[in-house]
Each structure stands twice: as C-alpha cells, then as structure tokens.
Design a protein around this motif. Structure first.
Motif, short mmCIF file in Angstrom:
data_model
loop_
_atom_site.label_atom_id
_atom_site.label_comp_id
_atom_site.label_asym_id
_atom_site.label_seq_id
_atom_site.Cartn_x
_atom_site.Cartn_y
_atom_site.Cartn_z
N GLU A 40 6.84 -17.81 -6.69
CA GLU A 40 7.02 -17.28 -8.04
C GLU A 40 6.08 -18.05 -8.98
OE1 GLU A 40 11.51 -16.93 -8.93
OE2 GLU A 40 11.30 -18.56 -7.50
N MET A 41 5.67 -17.37 -10.05
CA MET A 41 4.73 -18.05 -10.94
C MET A 41 5.42 -19.19 -11.68
SD MET A 41 4.16 -15.26 -13.96
CE MET A 41 5.53 -14.59 -14.91
N VAL A 42 4.67 -20.28 -11.84
CA VAL A 42 5.13 -21.48 -12.51
C VAL A 42 4.36 -21.66 -13.81
CG1 VAL A 42 5.33 -23.99 -12.31
CG2 VAL A 42 5.73 -22.55 -10.30
N THR A 43 5.05 -22.03 -14.84
CA THR A 43 4.41 -22.19 -16.14
C THR A 43 3.38 -23.31 -16.13
OG1 THR A 43 4.82 -22.60 -18.49
CG2 THR A 43 6.19 -23.80 -16.94
N SER A 44 2.41 -23.20 -17.01
CA SER A 44 1.43 -24.27 -17.20
C SER A 44 1.80 -25.15 -18.39
CB SER A 44 0.04 -23.69 -17.40
OG SER A 44 0.00 -22.89 -18.57
N GLN A 45 2.94 -24.87 -19.01
CA GLN A 45 3.34 -25.62 -20.20
C GLN A 45 4.09 -26.90 -19.80
OE1 GLN A 45 5.19 -23.13 -23.29
NE2 GLN A 45 4.43 -21.33 -22.19
N PRO A 46 3.52 -28.06 -20.06
CA PRO A 46 4.11 -29.32 -19.60
C PRO A 46 5.54 -29.56 -20.06
CG PRO A 46 1.88 -29.67 -20.42
CD PRO A 46 2.26 -28.27 -20.79
#
Length: 358
Positions: A40-46
């Motif tokens: 599943e796609m994972v966010t790039s927002q830390p």
C-alpha cells in the motif's frame, strides 16, 4: 524477469491497493502464485511516520522478498527522504505512485496529478533514484496513460523516467480523467513498451487468465499486474500461471482448501491489526471471498455484528465447513463474475474508508 539486479519468481504482479494489499494479503498472493507484490502507498510526510497506519504499512516482518514499498508525495526532497526511511525498514524496491486517480490524492497534486506537471514528475523520479542509489535499491514507477484523453503523455514521460534511472514502469490503461470508468486501453501501454528498454508492466482490467494472455500478447509487456480481481480470489495468480504455461484452465480449488486459505489469512490479519481494528477491517476481505455464494447475507450479518476476532473467525470456519459438505469444489460465481470489466490497480482504495497515504 528482473528489476535492476533483483530476480523475480514470475511476471504476475499484485497491484498496490490502499486498504487491501497489507502484509497478510501480499503474503497470501505470493503463496498462491504471484511473483511480486507492491505495498500500500506510504506517505512521504515525515510527521505521519509515527502514525499507527504508517507503522503497519512499514511492517514487513516475515514477508518474503523482494519487499517493494510504494511512496506518494509532491516534493522531491521529501520523497527522497521517504525512500530512505522505508529502505531502513526493509524496502528492497521503492515504487513511486503517479497512478492513483483518487480526488484526495490528486487534489494535493500527488498520484496521477503529477503527470500534468512533467518537470516536477521527472524531478521527483530523479531525486528518489539518487536517494536509493547508495543502497543499491532499484526504483520503479506506476502511472496512468495520461492526464486526459487529449493528453496521453505516458510515452513521453516513460523516456524521461528511464533517462533518470527508473528501472521498471507500470502503466494502468486509463487516464486520470477516466478514474475507474470505462475500459482500459492498451495502445498507450504498447507505445510505452516500444519507447523504453526497461521492463514495462501492463495494468487495468486484467481479471481472467485469458485477459492476462491477451494483454501480454497485445502490448508486448514484460508482466501483468492484477488488482481488484484478486480480492476474494487470491488464487487467480496460479490460475493465470497455469493457463499461460499450458493453454488450459486450472481446476477450481476445493472448498476446504479455500477455507484454510481464508482462515489463515484472517489469523495473520488479526495479528497485524489487533482485536479492535482487525475484526472490523477483516469484514471486507470475508465479503469478497463469499460474494455470490448462497447464504452470504446471513454470514455477512453475523460477521459484521461480531466484535471478537475469535468469534468472527469461527463463524467463517463453520460457514465454509458447511458449504464444503454440499459444494466440495469452490463455487464458480467469483470466477464467472471476474470476466466482467473491473478497474483494478489502486481502484480498491476508492472503496477504502480512508484513502490518505499515511
């Protein structure tokens, strides 16, 4: 087939689907014939890395390689950091999401919206490749045929992505404008394949063995990716593999075998999500398995009311044990239904309760 230096078992892939292709589902599909599965796609927002949803998606315990993680975002530096973050947690391949057409994603100019901004799309691809290079981790990318019917720029972008080091491309045969409507077209996929030397994967409406064979022949693609057709029918991969190898259809599985697959799947699902979330999120998987089977409504009512994982598991176990007495071979309702066009790849995320990549 290879992605960079990584050799794959075969050319049948599981599409990334938010809310569906978690670790238990990916592992089951791999067990049943898929050679490769993308997370599943994972966010790039830390600031979301510590969220429970992201921590689950970054959990690859016991998962067979290669482990591929899809990342989503709109800022090159942030996407590069997301790649490094996931590599540190076991990712062996990083996949960039430029294929998702959902409004929540595209309104933030992520997913397939990036195809409308070619310079930014290329900048992101290049940044992620550079971030992964020191680790020896290949980068792949998933996109649509274009933003709209008047702007099918996938072949142009494909060349640019190849030039910055992307090592495999997956193309869903619809535009962002189409969403999940209409039928996938494969002429653009063919054009992408002819434009680049890296492997190309065809995606969209691949819902039967015959369709997989047809798409491979039409496009010359190196692999096919299956999404929604695998929901409730994860053995579709071994069906396709058998058909491609022999030209014959694989016999339907025994009901007791499907029962065991589903029960094992549920135990892994509960283990990952815990009691409260697991008993709720398992409902959709159970529903996909039993779609079209006599008595499904009564079972759905029961499993939707259960708040205890063990009781839900037992309800499914009893139902399928009873079914096996009257129908020892798995009913063909699913196989028949799967010949109808479906919008696969991330389409399932449209039915997910929360599409955000966090």
């Amino acid at each position: 087939m290879h992605i960079g230096s990584i050799e794959l078992d075969n050319h049948l892939f599981v599409a990334p689907m938010a809310g569906v292709t978690d670790r238990p589902f990916r592992m089951l599909c791999r067990q049943l014939g898929a050679g490769y599965a993308v997370s599943e796609m994972v966010t790039s927002q830390p600031h979301l890395y510590a969220s429970l949803k992201t921590s689950r998606r970054a959990n690859h315990e016991g998962e067979p390689g290669p482990i591929s993680v899809q990342i989503a975002g709109t800022e090159a530096a942030m996407m590069a950091e997301a790649a490094r973050y996931n590599i540190e947690r076991g990712a062996q391949i990083i996949d960039i999401n430029m294929g998702c057409p959902a409004k929540k994603v595209c309104n933030a100019w992520a997913g397939s919206a990036l195809m409308q901004n070619e310079p930014l799309a290329i900048e992101i691809a290049e940044a992620v490749v550079k971030a992964c290079l020191p680790f020896g981790v290949p980068v792949t990318l998933k996109m649509r045929t274009g933003w709209s019917s008047d702007n099918k720029n996938a072949p142009v972008l494909a060349k640019a992505f190849e030039s910055v080091g992307i090592q495999m491309l997956t193309v869903h045969g619809r535009t962002r404008e189409q969403g999940y409507k209409g039928q996938a077209e494969y002429a653009t996929v063919t054009a992408v394949k002819q434009a680049v030397r890296i492997p190309v994967v065809a995606n969209g409406d691949i819902n039967s063995s015959e369709k997989a064979a047809q798409v491979l022949q039409i496009t010359g693609a190196d692999a096919v990716m299956v999404g929604r057709a695998a929901q409730g029918r994860p053995w579709i991969f071994r069906e396709i593999a058998h058909y491609l190898a022999t030209g014959e259809h694989l016999a339907a599985p025994q009901t007791l075998q499907v029962r065991q697959w589903l029960l094992d799947h549920l135990l892994e699902h509960y283990s990952l999500y815990g009691e409260h979330t697991g008993v709720r999120s398992a409902r959709k998987h159970i529903g996909w398995y039993i779609k079209g089977i006599a008595g499904q409504d009564s079972l759905r009512t029961r499993i939707n009311a259960e708040q205890d994982c063990q009781q839900q598991w037992q309800a499914v176990a009893d139902f399928l044990e009873d079914l096996a007495r009257t129908q020892p071979v798995w009913p063909m309702a699913q196989a028949t239904a799967s010949t109808e066009p479906v919008a696969d790849d991330e389409a399932a995320c449209g039915s997910c309760s929360n599409h955000t990549a966090n």
